[in-house]
Design an enzyme around this catalytic site. Structure first.
Site, short mmCIF file in Angstrom:
data_model
loop_
_atom_site.label_atom_id
_atom_site.label_comp_id
_atom_site.label_asym_id
_atom_site.label_seq_id
_atom_site.Cartn_x
_atom_site.Cartn_y
_atom_site.Cartn_z
N ASN A 188 -11.22 64.86 71.41
CA ASN A 188 -12.31 64.07 70.82
C ASN A 188 -12.23 62.64 71.34
O ASN A 188 -11.39 62.33 72.19
CB ASN A 188 -12.23 64.12 69.29
CG ASN A 188 -10.89 63.66 68.77
OD1 ASN A 188 -10.47 62.52 68.98
ND2 ASN A 188 -10.18 64.56 68.08
N ASP A 200 -9.91 70.21 64.67
CA ASP A 200 -9.99 71.24 63.61
C ASP A 200 -9.69 72.63 64.16
O ASP A 200 -9.21 73.49 63.43
CB ASP A 200 -11.37 71.22 62.96
CG ASP A 200 -11.62 69.95 62.17
OD1 ASP A 200 -10.65 69.43 61.58
OD2 ASP A 200 -12.76 69.47 62.14
N PRO A 223 -3.84 73.86 61.81
CA PRO A 223 -3.30 73.44 60.51
C PRO A 223 -3.86 72.07 60.12
O PRO A 223 -4.15 71.24 60.99
CB PRO A 223 -1.79 73.38 60.75
CG PRO A 223 -1.64 73.17 62.23
CD PRO A 223 -2.79 73.93 62.85
N ASP A 224 -4.03 71.87 58.82
CA ASP A 224 -4.53 70.59 58.31
C ASP A 224 -3.32 69.70 58.04
O ASP A 224 -2.59 69.90 57.06
CB ASP A 224 -5.33 70.82 57.03
CG ASP A 224 -6.08 69.58 56.57
OD1 ASP A 224 -5.49 68.47 56.64
OD2 ASP A 224 -7.23 69.69 56.16
N VAL A 225 -3.10 68.71 58.91
CA VAL A 225 -1.88 67.90 58.85
C VAL A 225 -1.79 67.14 57.53
O VAL A 225 -0.79 67.22 56.81
CB VAL A 225 -1.81 66.93 60.04
CG1 VAL A 225 -0.60 66.00 59.90
CG2 VAL A 225 -1.72 67.71 61.35
N VAL A 226 -2.82 66.38 57.19
CA VAL A 226 -2.72 65.52 56.01
C VAL A 226 -2.66 66.34 54.72
O VAL A 226 -1.91 66.01 53.80
CB VAL A 226 -3.88 64.50 55.97
CG1 VAL A 226 -5.23 65.18 55.74
CG2 VAL A 226 -3.63 63.44 54.91
N PHE A 275 -7.96 59.69 56.30
CA PHE A 275 -9.12 59.03 56.91
C PHE A 275 -10.26 60.03 56.98
O PHE A 275 -10.04 61.23 57.24
CB PHE A 275 -8.78 58.54 58.32
CG PHE A 275 -8.31 57.12 58.38
CD1 PHE A 275 -9.07 56.13 59.00
CD2 PHE A 275 -7.10 56.75 57.80
CE1 PHE A 275 -8.65 54.83 59.05
CE2 PHE A 275 -6.66 55.44 57.85
CZ PHE A 275 -7.43 54.46 58.48
#
Length: 413
Positions: free
Chosen positions: A216, A285, A312-315, A330
């Protein structure tokens, strides 16, 4: 000394504001007004060069005090002489500080009113450099700055960005609002002192084959600014960075990763001892289900289909962990900013979230940013604070100060 009795407020503090020559002198008028608004007593001394850019009358109107411009001014010496003025000051703050003034101060010159006051005073001393980016990078300037640091001077900035001459780089005077925040935050106590803060920054790269990847537009500038601000405010900082072309902020430990899975692995290890975790990275994502071992060659087909699977969703993973740190996310959105930010705040079980608009020239790969900080109060009410567009360095300092304050409040409750 000024630092010995700081209480986080400028109320009643006697500040001698020095202004040297440079286009950034116009910011000093704003700084003088903000210092007065914060309750400080302010007196201004200008170099001859400064008077070519802004008139003493401006500062006299803003401070209500006469402005010093000459070392050998009989009228000034008949009132408060330069020695009395040097004794009066609790803080000498020079903004902007030109390359020439920095050189003269570093060598102990006393050839005008401002440099003489600096030698004659026992006050705390700070300066905010402002010059062309090439000048700031010159070894002679850096040597002079290092000499001033060794003499006890505090250096505020400089910021990076577009300059009046058209160049882009470090050398801009720190914004007046950021200087005020720094002064109010630094008594020698620093608000993040003793805290371990982990910050993720930049994009991730998800391999398609050995030469291609999905990514991105994130430049990493906001995350790196947060890391620099957290370190300056006293924290021990670990920066987990995707692939970017940015220098590591001084004093910050950097861990380089490429993919979302690598970022999660590094984040889970770092979060084990962290007090605060700030997820500023733009993590992909999705990733290709399989990465080709060799470069994919162009065939006769008009289409190439990639099957993507969710990363995987890190946060969210960090926030849901056992003994999770105070976790801040964020939300970079192209539309419905508040809706999406509040959804992430709740769904990912975050303590706070920073929302900013991206796309259409906003957000990514810029030196400035605007944002809104959201959090939930103990009584379950959603609160927010809006930050207008400003250099990312200034915004980062404000965000770190707010995040640390909420962390302190949450952990002391």
């Amino acid at each position: 000394m000024f630092a010995s009795h700081r209480t986080g407020t400028l109320l009643g503090t006697r500040i001698l504001l020095g202004v040297s020559g440079g286009i950034a002198a116009y910011k000093s008028a704003v700084l003088a007004r903000l210092l007065k608004k914060a309750g400080a007593e302010v007196r201004v001394v200008m170099t001859e060069g400064a008077q070519a850019f802004i008139q003493p009358l401006t500062f006299q109107a803003l401070t209500g005090e006469p402005v010093g411009t000459s070392l050998l001014d009989p009228e000034a010496e008949a009132g408060m002489g330069h020695i009395e003025l040097a004794r009066w000051a609790e803080l000498i703050l020079i903004a902007p500080a030109s390359a020439n003034l920095i050189a003269r101060l570093s060598r102990g010159h006393a050839d005008d009113l401002l440099t003489t006051l600096c030698l004659a005073s026992g006050a705390e001393r700070m300066l905010a450099p402002a010059m062309n980016q090439q000048m700031w990078a010159h070894p002679a300037v850096q040597e002079n700055v290092d000499r001033l640091k060794a003499q006890g001077w505090g250096i505020l900035g400089p910021d990076a960005g577009e300059q009046a001459c058209g160049d882009i780089g470090s050398g801009r005077m720190m914004e007046p609002e950021a200087i005020i925040d720094t002064l109010q935050a630094s008594p020698g106590q620093r608000p993040a002192e003793g805290l371990e803060i982990v910050i993720t920054a930049g994009p991730t790269r998800e391999a398609i084959d050995p030469v291609r990847y999905l990514t991105n537009h994130s430049s990493g500038k906001m995350g790196y600014a947060l890391a620099a601000a957290a370190q300056a405010l006293g924290a021990t900082v670990t920066l987990i960075s995707g692939p970017v072309r940015l220098a590591t902020p001084p004093g910050v430990a950097r861990v380089d990763v490429d993919s979302a899975e690598q970022m999660l692995d590094a984040a889970e290890r770092a979060a084990m001892t962290a007090d605060i975790f700030i997820a500023a990275a733009a993590v992909a994502d999705y990733r290709p289900a399989t990465a080709a071992e060799q470069k994919i060659k162009k065939g006769s087909e008009d289409e190439l289909v990639l099957r993507l699977i969710k990363n995987p969703d890190v946060v969210a993973t960090i926030a849901a962990g056992e003994n999770a740190p105070f976790t801040v996310g964020f939300a970079a959105e192209t539309e419905a900013l508040e809706h999406h930010a509040l959804d992430k705040l709740e769904r990912k079980r975050l303590m706070m979230i920073v929302a900013n608009q991206v796309g259409g020239g906003l957000g990514f790969d810029r030196d400035d940013n605007a944002a809104t900080l959201y959090w939930r109060e103990p009584e379950e009410q959603i609160r927010s604070e809006r930050f207008d567009a400003q250099p990312k360095s200034a915004l980062a300092e404000k965000l770190i100060m707010r995040i640390v304050a909420h962390y302190r409040s949450a952990t002391s409750a």
